[in-house]
Design a protein around this motif. Sequence first.
Motif, mmCIF file in Angstrom:
data_model
loop_
_atom_site.group_PDB
_atom_site.id
_atom_site.type_symbol
_atom_site.label_atom_id
_atom_site.label_comp_id
_atom_site.label_asym_id
_atom_site.label_seq_id
_atom_site.Cartn_x
_atom_site.Cartn_y
_atom_site.Cartn_z
ATOM 1 N N ARG A 151 0.686 -1.121 0.107
ATOM 2 C CA ARG A 151 -0.066 0.025 0.002
ATOM 3 C C ARG A 151 0.907 1.259 -0.006
ATOM 4 N N ASP A 155 -2.839 5.618 0.494
ATOM 5 C CA ASP A 155 -3.726 4.501 0.731
ATOM 6 C C ASP A 155 -4.012 4.298 2.194
ATOM 7 N N ARG A 158 -5.481 7.184 3.943
ATOM 8 C CA ARG A 158 -7.036 7.113 3.480
ATOM 9 C C ARG A 158 -7.791 6.126 4.422
ATOM 10 N N ARG A 159 -7.076 5.062 4.731
ATOM 11 C CA ARG A 159 -7.988 3.965 5.518
ATOM 12 C C ARG A 159 -7.858 4.530 7.035
ATOM 13 N N ASN A 163 -11.296 5.016 9.167
ATOM 14 C CA ASN A 163 -11.515 4.315 10.429
ATOM 15 C C ASN A 163 -12.006 5.520 11.409
#
Length: 173
Positions: A151, A155, A158-159, A163
């Motif tokens: 990743r 990324d 963004r995750r 969350n």
Amino acid sequence: MVPSKPQADQSTTAEPKSGGLEDNQIDVKLKLAGLWTSFMFLYVYVDVLGFYKPGTIEDILIGKVFTFQISPLFIMIALVSVTIPALMVALSLTLPARVNRWTNLVLGILYIPYSLFNLAGAGSWPHYYFGAGVEVLLLALVLWYAWKWPRTPVDATRRAEANDRKTVQPQDF
């Protein structure tokens, strides 16, 4: 005053050992292309070596392969079955990461039973079993590398943000 050089973070930088071999990281796209290349060669050579099996050439001359009649459709299916891994060599190098990952996962999964199906006519010829075993191993590595595709920090950010949005609840006023 001479500006000092920034110090490397000692916790993440490993000092090369004297006389050690350099081990460069290989991009996942190159790994996948190499695996598909190996798979393709093995897939073809198992069939080529099958020509040495007594009776095979005679069956081909009367229009039969295993239990199948040789027809234009049969030849087309055989060509497509080897064209896909051949294209995957180039596609693994050129497709964008997200599409590349899913293409490798889907085709890797589909080719495992296809490789095992070829054992139907193997009989007591061990090269078929060895070839199918190595083919499945190569496809398992395709699946592993595609699944574990690294990743980017974006990324990961963004995750993490996604969350955070899930855990933050609106305040009651």
